[in-house]
Design a protein around this motif. Sequence first.
Motif, PDB file in Angstrom:
ATOM      1  N   SER A   8       0.851  -1.190   0.000  1.00 38.69           N
ATOM      2  CA  SER A   8       0.000   0.000   0.000  1.00 38.69           C
ATOM      3  C   SER A   8       0.882   1.233   0.000  1.00 38.69           C
ATOM      4  O   SER A   8       1.981   1.227   0.563  1.00 38.69           O
ATOM      5  CB  SER A   8      -0.897   0.020   1.240  1.00 38.69           C
ATOM      6  OG  SER A   8      -1.804  -1.041   1.194  1.00 38.69           O
ATOM      7  N   TYR A  62     -10.432   4.275  -9.250  1.00 38.93           N
ATOM      8  CA  TYR A  62     -10.715   3.612  -7.976  1.00 38.93           C
ATOM      9  C   TYR A  62      -9.412   3.252  -7.257  1.00 38.93           C
ATOM     10  O   TYR A  62      -9.263   3.508  -6.059  1.00 38.93           O
ATOM     11  CB  TYR A  62     -11.563   2.361  -8.202  1.00 38.93           C
ATOM     12  CG  TYR A  62     -11.847   1.616  -6.928  1.00 38.93           C
ATOM     13  CD1 TYR A  62     -12.788   2.098  -6.021  1.00 38.93           C
ATOM     14  CD2 TYR A  62     -11.171   0.444  -6.627  1.00 38.93           C
ATOM     15  CE1 TYR A  62     -13.045   1.417  -4.835  1.00 38.93           C
ATOM     16  CE2 TYR A  62     -11.420  -0.233  -5.442  1.00 38.93           C
ATOM     17  CZ  TYR A  62     -12.356   0.254  -4.555  1.00 38.93           C
ATOM     18  OH  TYR A  62     -12.586  -0.418  -3.382  1.00 38.93           O
ATOM     19  N   VAL A  63      -8.451   2.696  -7.994  1.00 39.05           N
ATOM     20  CA  VAL A  63      -7.148   2.365  -7.408  1.00 39.05           C
ATOM     21  C   VAL A  63      -6.492   3.630  -6.862  1.00 39.05           C
ATOM     22  O   VAL A  63      -5.980   3.652  -5.733  1.00 39.05           O
ATOM     23  CB  VAL A  63      -6.229   1.680  -8.449  1.00 39.05           C
ATOM     24  CG1 VAL A  63      -4.801   1.574  -7.936  1.00 39.05           C
ATOM     25  CG2 VAL A  63      -6.771   0.308  -8.820  1.00 39.05           C
ATOM     26  N   HIS A  65      -7.876   6.400  -5.872  1.00 43.65           N
ATOM     27  CA  HIS A  65      -8.592   6.857  -4.689  1.00 43.65           C
ATOM     28  C   HIS A  65      -8.202   6.024  -3.467  1.00 43.65           C
ATOM     29  O   HIS A  65      -7.921   6.564  -2.399  1.00 43.65           O
ATOM     30  CB  HIS A  65     -10.103   6.775  -4.933  1.00 43.65           C
ATOM     31  CG  HIS A  65     -10.925   7.110  -3.735  1.00 43.65           C
ATOM     32  ND1 HIS A  65     -11.004   8.386  -3.236  1.00 43.65           N
ATOM     33  CD2 HIS A  65     -11.667   6.323  -2.920  1.00 43.65           C
ATOM     34  CE1 HIS A  65     -11.782   8.377  -2.164  1.00 43.65           C
ATOM     35  NE2 HIS A  65     -12.189   7.128  -1.954  1.00 43.65           N
ATOM     36  N   ARG A  66      -8.180   4.709  -3.624  1.00 40.01           N
ATOM     37  CA  ARG A  66      -7.840   3.809  -2.513  1.00 40.01           C
ATOM     38  C   ARG A  66      -6.411   4.040  -2.011  1.00 40.01           C
ATOM     39  O   ARG A  66      -6.155   3.974  -0.825  1.00 40.01           O
ATOM     40  CB  ARG A  66      -7.999   2.351  -2.936  1.00 40.01           C
ATOM     41  CG  ARG A  66      -9.404   1.917  -3.259  1.00 40.01           C
ATOM     42  CD  ARG A  66     -10.176   1.520  -2.088  1.00 40.01           C
ATOM     43  NE  ARG A  66      -9.458   0.479  -1.355  1.00 40.01           N
ATOM     44  CZ  ARG A  66      -9.903  -0.081  -0.272  1.00 40.01           C
ATOM     45  NH1 ARG A  66     -11.065   0.267   0.203  1.00 40.01           N
ATOM     46  NH2 ARG A  66      -9.212  -0.988   0.352  1.00 40.01           N
ATOM     47  N   GLU A  67      -5.497   4.282  -2.933  1.00 41.74           N
ATOM     48  CA  GLU A  67      -4.088   4.451  -2.565  1.00 41.74           C
ATOM     49  C   GLU A  67      -3.737   5.908  -2.263  1.00 41.74           C
ATOM     50  O   GLU A  67      -2.650   6.191  -1.783  1.00 41.74           O
ATOM     51  CB  GLU A  67      -3.180   3.914  -3.683  1.00 41.74           C
ATOM     52  CG  GLU A  67      -3.289   2.418  -3.894  1.00 41.74           C
ATOM     53  CD  GLU A  67      -2.886   1.604  -2.676  1.00 41.74           C
ATOM     54  OE1 GLU A  67      -1.967   2.000  -1.936  1.00 41.74           O
ATOM     55  OE2 GLU A  67      -3.497   0.534  -2.462  1.00 41.74           O
ATOM     56  N   ASP A  68      -4.640   6.830  -2.578  1.00 40.93           N
ATOM     57  CA  ASP A  68      -4.406   8.266  -2.424  1.00 40.93           C
ATOM     58  C   ASP A  68      -3.116   8.685  -3.142  1.00 40.93           C
ATOM     59  O   ASP A  68      -2.292   9.432  -2.626  1.00 40.93           O
ATOM     60  CB  ASP A  68      -4.376   8.670  -0.943  1.00 40.93           C
ATOM     61  CG  ASP A  68      -4.556  10.171  -0.764  1.00 40.93           C
ATOM     62  OD1 ASP A  68      -5.096  10.836  -1.678  1.00 40.93           O
ATOM     63  OD2 ASP A  68      -4.121  10.699   0.285  1.00 40.93           O
ATOM     64  N   CYS A  99       1.463   1.655  -7.428  1.00 43.30           N
ATOM     65  CA  CYS A  99       0.241   1.934  -8.194  1.00 43.30           C
ATOM     66  C   CYS A  99       0.338   1.382  -9.611  1.00 43.30           C
ATOM     67  O   CYS A  99      -0.637   0.861 -10.153  1.00 43.30           O
ATOM     68  CB  CYS A  99      -0.049   3.427  -8.204  1.00 43.30           C
ATOM     69  SG  CYS A  99      -0.680   4.025  -6.625  1.00 43.30           S
ATOM     70  N   LYS A 102      -0.466  -2.205  -9.459  1.00 43.58           N
ATOM     71  CA  LYS A 102      -1.907  -2.417  -9.229  1.00 43.58           C
ATOM     72  C   LYS A 102      -2.690  -2.209 -10.523  1.00 43.58           C
ATOM     73  O   LYS A 102      -3.676  -2.918 -10.773  1.00 43.58           O
ATOM     74  CB  LYS A 102      -2.403  -1.515  -8.115  1.00 43.58           C
ATOM     75  CG  LYS A 102      -1.899  -1.970  -6.744  1.00 43.58           C
ATOM     76  CD  LYS A 102      -2.367  -1.066  -5.622  1.00 43.58           C
ATOM     77  CE  LYS A 102      -1.745  -1.462  -4.303  1.00 43.58           C
ATOM     78  NZ  LYS A 102      -2.439  -2.519  -3.611  1.00 43.58           N
TER      79      LYS A 102
END
Length: 107
Positions: A8, A62-63, A65-68, A99, A102
């Motif tokens: 993360s 979405y990725v 946003h989740r990882e900022d 990222c 991902k």
Amino acid sequence: MSDLKSKSCKACAGGVEPLTSGQADELLQQLDGWMREGKEIFRTFTFKNYYETMAFVNASAYVSHREDHHPDLEVGYKTCRVTYTTHAIGGLSENDFICAAKLDALL
């Protein structure tokens, strides 16, 4: 070798040194199809049609946003160029490679 896509992102507000060229090249070897140009890594993804392109763009949002941690996107009918750099430190951080891994996993 660590599995980047299982990591993360860590918050980066500056004050941290960017990766060295050697560190960046080592992490780049863990990614498929990504290239490094100076302080950025990028990849152009190709799709069958506009719908698939936009589905990828939405999934990448979405990725992000989740990882900022957010890339620059250039979207075309059948392509999406994704560029990562860590603006807060003026270069590449491990977050960029996490990222990227991902996004590769989305395919």
